[in-house]
Design an enzyme around this catalytic site. Sequence first.
Site, PDB file in Angstrom:
ATOM      1  N   HIS A   1       0.714  -1.260   0.068  1.00 27.48           N
ATOM      2  CA  HIS A   1      -0.042   0.119  -0.123  1.00 27.48           C
ATOM      3  C   HIS A   1       0.742   1.267   0.014  1.00 27.48           C
ATOM      4  CE1 HIS A   1      -3.887  -1.903   1.197  1.00 27.48           C
ATOM      5  NE2 HIS A   1      -4.113  -1.695  -0.053  1.00 27.48           N
TER       6      HIS A   1
ATOM      7  N   GLU B   1       1.255 -15.339 -23.622  1.00 27.95           N
ATOM      8  CA  GLU B   1       2.367 -15.076 -22.411  1.00 27.95           C
ATOM      9  C   GLU B   1       3.154 -16.301 -22.384  1.00 27.95           C
ATOM     10  OE1 GLU B   1       0.386 -13.340 -18.846  1.00 27.95           O
ATOM     11  OE2 GLU B   1      -1.229 -14.726 -19.109  1.00 27.95           O
TER      12      GLU B   1
ATOM     13  N   ASP C   1       5.178 -12.369 -18.269  1.00 25.83           N
ATOM     14  CA  ASP C   1       5.243 -13.931 -18.329  1.00 25.83           C
ATOM     15  C   ASP C   1       6.017 -14.426 -19.405  1.00 25.83           C
ATOM     16  OD1 ASP C   1       4.267 -14.719 -15.769  1.00 25.83           O
ATOM     17  OD2 ASP C   1       2.324 -14.051 -16.340  1.00 25.83           O
TER      18      ASP C   1
ATOM     19  N   CYS D   1       0.290  -5.638 -22.811  1.00 24.33           N
ATOM     20  CA  CYS D   1      -0.238  -5.130 -21.506  1.00 24.33           C
ATOM     21  C   CYS D   1       0.899  -5.642 -20.400  1.00 24.33           C
ATOM     22  CB  CYS D   1      -1.670  -5.474 -21.401  1.00 24.33           C
ATOM     23  SG  CYS D   1      -1.765  -7.550 -21.019  1.00 24.33           S
TER      24      CYS D   1
HETATM   25  C1  PEP Z   1       2.196 -10.278 -18.131  1.00 26.97           C
HETATM   26  O1  PEP Z   1       2.407 -11.459 -17.854  1.00 26.97           O
HETATM   27  O2  PEP Z   1       2.752  -9.530 -18.863  1.00 26.97           O
HETATM   28  C2  PEP Z   1       0.697  -9.756 -17.567  1.00 26.97           C
HETATM   29  C3  PEP Z   1       0.345  -8.624 -17.948  1.00 26.97           C
HETATM   30  O3  PEP Z   1       0.134 -10.533 -16.731  1.00 26.97           O
HETATM   31  P1  PEP Z   1       0.442 -10.474 -15.065  1.00 26.97           P
HETATM   32  O4  PEP Z   1       1.434  -9.370 -14.973  1.00 26.97           O
HETATM   33  O5  PEP Z   1      -0.657 -10.162 -14.255  1.00 26.97           O
HETATM   34  O6  PEP Z   1       0.896 -11.823 -14.847  1.00 26.97           O
HETATM   35 MG    MG Z   2       0.851 -12.729 -16.770  1.00 25.82          MG
END
Ligand code: PEP
Ligand code: MG
Length: 545
Positions: free
Chosen positions: A195, A436, A460, A507
Amino acid sequence: MNSESKGKLSGIGASEGAAVGPVFVHAPGELEPRRKTIAAGEVEAETRRFREAVAKVVANLGETRERLAEAGNEDEAGIFEAHAELAEDPELHEGVEERVKNLESPESAIISVGEEFAAIFAGMGDEYMAARADDVRDVASQIAAELMGHEASGLSTLDTPSVVLARSLAPSDTARVPKGMALAFVTAEGSATSHVSIMARSMGIPAVVGVGQDLEAAFGAQTVAVDGGEGYAIADPDPETVAEFESKRRRIEQERSALDEYRHVEARTAGGTRIEVSANLGSAGEAEDALSWGAEGVGLFRTEFLFMERPELPSEEEQYEVYRGVAEAFGEKPVIIRTLDVGGDKNLPGVDQPEEENPFLGWRGIRMCLDTPALFKPQLRAILRAAAHGNVKMMFPMIVDSGEVREAQAIFDECRRELYEEGVETGAVEVGIMVETPAAVLGAKEIAREVSFFSIGTNDLVQYTLAADRGNERLRRLQSADHPAVLELIGMTCRAAKDAGIWVGVCGEAAADPNLIPKLVQLGVTELSMSAPSIPRAKKVVSEI
Ligand code: PEP
Ligand code: MG
């Protein structure tokens, strides 16, 4: 040895920015109950006193929540709301009142029961839940302090702008600091999702967390220089270092305000390619803030935090309300809800998860969901219902082949049919997957026929391609998507998508990296999704390609 490395404290860069200032050490003594026991005739009066103390703490938390909400700090306000709920938790009360019946003083009882609850959270072996353990301790110590008639922290008396050093900082600590008095936070404990990090980022205060034991050596320092972007601090910096940090601070400030003009532009490369820049959300409370940073949609709504914040699973109805809230906030803009991605480093209270030797290679994401329809179906139904109120899309995490996609789609279709038969309103939902795993890339041609978009999770994809645990500090060199093998896989994904006529987004953290954005766009990525404050800079980088 150069001047910088003398008192250098390395940690995790939790909130960007630079600051130099006098040290304020926040080291609250362990709260000791004044009395351990009470007399038999005092049970009723002490139980009443406990309830009054809770009511007072809840009222204080409510006031802080309102103050923050009025100032537009919805995220922090949400934290105080959650704390008020914790303070009123019936199990917590039962535990304390039972002990008081057995003649333990309420202040001793709340500290012990708070510790028991915290131990359960901490024992879940998960960074996020460990942060919840601190929340319980924080609430318990506020109630104990109230019972003993004193304030839990001296932070509220801070009257000189200072760098706050602490073993850990609870949300109530950070909120108690008078406005403008915290130049930066440096803590021994904590991670990027604790936090103090969340609050520092949204307060725009530089922060370095997870410094470890070394921080104590700095407690005697007069001044500290902090670089919250690079993740280090320097105790008692020499005049040269102070001047360097001052100019760093001015440069960062200038950069920030120069980026303001990019917040609400539509990002386009010089060649005219339109790149959508969206936000990654971890909770519905972040939606408004994301829009103010210029988010053109939500590229990744990590729904697992909704599941992890609480001891029991959220119902379909609760999920529907949350997803609908985000969909409505974004109106016509797309909101991509990622189905539950627990396992790996994220555990789920309420689900019997086995101990695994290699959790990142284990029962994670879509694997768990396909095996547990009781978990998966309420979420899919909630997404379908929320889609009636906005532009909702959905994606599955951790996909390795088209068979998994078809299986997930079949369950999704079944949910849609059920809702139709029940006469419940639903909306159209485009379905995509997160790319991923290297297997998903290799199977991208086939998978592309099943879905409407790909969103590359570089965090990932990097760890699975380079065989490098994403949380292992020693492997920093192997934790970037800027590696030929990873870039090759991103290129392959884009080519497969292009052939099938679907779009590709990113993402993972790479989407916000100014050095990588041009490469991603060149490879064919047309959507970038990131933490909201990074949006203006990403739009600027795109416009310069
Ligand atoms: C990723 O793996 O890049 C992703 C966006 O998912 P997370 O970070 O939630 O595993
Ligand atoms: Mg991921």
